[in-house]
Motif scaffolding. Structure first.
Motif, PDB file in Angstrom:
ATOM      1  N   SER A 269       0.833  -1.208   0.000  1.00  0.00           N
ATOM      2  CA  SER A 269       0.000   0.000   0.000  1.00  0.00           C
ATOM      3  C   SER A 269       0.866   1.256   0.000  1.00  0.00           C
ATOM      4  O   SER A 269       0.573   2.232  -0.698  1.00  0.00           O
ATOM      5  N   GLU A 270       1.951   1.225   0.761  1.00  0.00           N
ATOM      6  CA  GLU A 270       2.882   2.360   0.788  1.00  0.00           C
ATOM      7  C   GLU A 270       3.531   2.562  -0.578  1.00  0.00           C
ATOM      8  O   GLU A 270       3.697   3.697  -1.040  1.00  0.00           O
ATOM      9  N   GLU A 272       2.236   1.789  -3.507  1.00  0.00           N
ATOM     10  CA  GLU A 272       1.219   2.366  -4.401  1.00  0.00           C
ATOM     11  C   GLU A 272       1.071   3.864  -4.177  1.00  0.00           C
ATOM     12  O   GLU A 272       0.978   4.642  -5.131  1.00  0.00           O
ATOM     13  N   LYS A 273       1.026   4.271  -2.901  1.00  0.00           N
ATOM     14  CA  LYS A 273       0.798   5.682  -2.587  1.00  0.00           C
ATOM     15  C   LYS A 273       2.007   6.555  -2.918  1.00  0.00           C
ATOM     16  O   LYS A 273       1.869   7.656  -3.449  1.00  0.00           O
ATOM     17  N   LYS A 274       3.205   6.047  -2.602  1.00  0.00           N
ATOM     18  CA  LYS A 274       4.408   6.864  -2.785  1.00  0.00           C
ATOM     19  C   LYS A 274       4.935   6.865  -4.209  1.00  0.00           C
ATOM     20  O   LYS A 274       5.453   7.873  -4.697  1.00  0.00           O
ATOM     21  N   ASP A 276       3.461   4.780  -7.094  1.00  0.00           N
ATOM     22  CA  ASP A 276       2.560   4.359  -8.162  1.00  0.00           C
ATOM     23  C   ASP A 276       3.271   3.321  -9.042  1.00  0.00           C
ATOM     24  O   ASP A 276       3.685   2.286  -8.561  1.00  0.00           O
TER      25      ASP A 276
END
Length: 396
Positions: A269-270, A272-274, A276
């Protein structure tokens, strides 16, 4: 009525001037970072420190553009790598790893990439620590460096709509041969698209028979964007992994899987957020130890793609030059700068007269090409006028 949702999802290309501007700005960012990194590659410099500095400079440059576009993604497209001597590529250590330092005579390859709104500019440069115009690189290091640089310059001149990628592959072989070197086996130069550093069109270097058979040949087309990556080795050109930890990865947007471990889900998840779909180094994640464990499950299920550190044989030397090009309707446009100074590299070999020399002599500057064409037309007109006068005199 047109489908507005499909219009918004249409692929953005350099047919759009705004996209061209973003690519150019990413190229300028790339140049500024490379220009700051090169003089720091001196004897005693810490490899990890150089990589961290490069990434920090990319983020610093990204902060200065499109400040009003709060939601626009920009920054590192490919983490800074410092690969030395026979290390071919992707060396970007973690904070917890052994701190290697550079020494005089080391052949250093700097590789990095920036993006603005997903439009990527990537480049690589090779230097030898301590080399100057007064004390240039000589011997096999110079042969590899000059061959790689020449290969990159020939490649851009071969990028024309309708021309096949195999033409560039063959040129890599021809150029390296003149310097008694070999292109590194199986290395790929990728087409670039928005948010995609590894587009479907590729140029392969020195493929094995199996790689040549499996590699999909394609044609260059107007509005293509490419990162042309040229690796040349003094050895057999065959790469192998050693015990160096892989630290660079990218998320695979084509795979969906529900990870089993809570820790892995949190790390993914980190990512994806940081980051992509951009490449990233594990060191940029909040907990390096946790990230090293979680990335194993992510890779096992192909949610992330590793970029392993690979090597040539010990004692050999590998040089790399990479530039990003936009294939515009009026010819290729280089958006990352060539920082190589031929005066610091003294090889005993030269490109032999023939097809490759003729290609290298072509100008890629549109202004120079227009000037050359105008001069040729003027010369032809003058010769034609002289011929008319001579005929008239003969008739009299």
């Amino acid at each position: 009525m047109a489908d507005s949702s499909s219009d918004s999802e249409a692929e953005k290309t350099i047919a759009d001037d705004v996209v061209v501007t973003k690519y150019k700005m990413a190229g300028t960012m790339n140049d500024k970072v490379m220009r700051a990194l090169i003089p720091k590659c001196i004897a005693g410099a810490n490899v990890l420190g150089l990589c961290v500095f490069g990434d920090e400079q990319i983020e610093k440059q990204a902060f200065t553009v499109f400040k009003k576009e709060k939601d626009m993604q920009k920054g590192v497209a490919f983490p800074t790598c410092i690969s030395v001597n026979n290390c071919v590529c992707h060396n970007s250590p973690l904070n917890s790893e052994k701190k290697d330092v550079l020494a005089d005579g080391d052949m250093v390859k700097i590789d990095l990439g920036c993006h603005i709104d997903g439009f990527i500019a990537s480049a690589a440069h090779t230097l030898v620590v301590g080399a100057t115009k007064d004390t240039p690189v000589t011997g096999r290091k110079a042969d590899a460096m000059k061959a790689a640089y020449t290969s990159a310059e020939v490649a851009i001149r071969l990028m024309k709509p309708g021309r096949t990628t195999s033409k560039v592959t063959n040129a890599f072989d021809d150029v390296a041969q003149d310097f008694k070197c070999l292109p590194v086996e199986g290395m790929l130069s990728h087409q670039l698209k928005q948010n995609q550093i590894d587009g479907e069109k590729t140029v392969i270097s020195n493929p094995t028979d199996k790689q040549r058979q499996d590699h999909a040949e394609s044609e260059f087309a107007v509005h293509d964007v490419f990162a042309m990556d040229c690796f040349v080795s003094t050895g057999d050109g065959h790469v192998r992994e050693r015990d160096t930890r892989t630290t660079i990865y990218k998320r695979n947007p084509d795979v969906v899987y529900q990870l089993k471990m809570k820790n892995s889900r949190a790390v993914f998840s980190e990512i994806e957020k940081k980051h992509d779909t951009m490449c990233f180094n594990l060191r940029t994640l909040d907990d390096e130890v946790r990230a090293k464990m979680a990335i194993v499950e992510c890779c096992n299920h192909e949610l992330t793609i590793p970029f392993p550190v690979v090597y040539e044989k010990e004692g050999e030397h590998v040089a790399q030059f990479k530039y990003t090009f936009l294939l515009m309707p009026n010819g290729p446009l280089r958006i990352t700068t060539n920082f190589h100074d031929p005066a610091t590299c003294n090889s005993e070999y030269e490109l032999q007269p023939g097809e490759m020399t003729a290609i290298l002599n072509r100008s890629i500057s549109r202004r120079a090409a227009k000037k050359k064409k105008k001069k040729a037309l003027s010369k032809a007109a003058a010769e034609n006028n002289n011929g008319t006068v001579d005929s008239a005199v003969t008739a009299q």
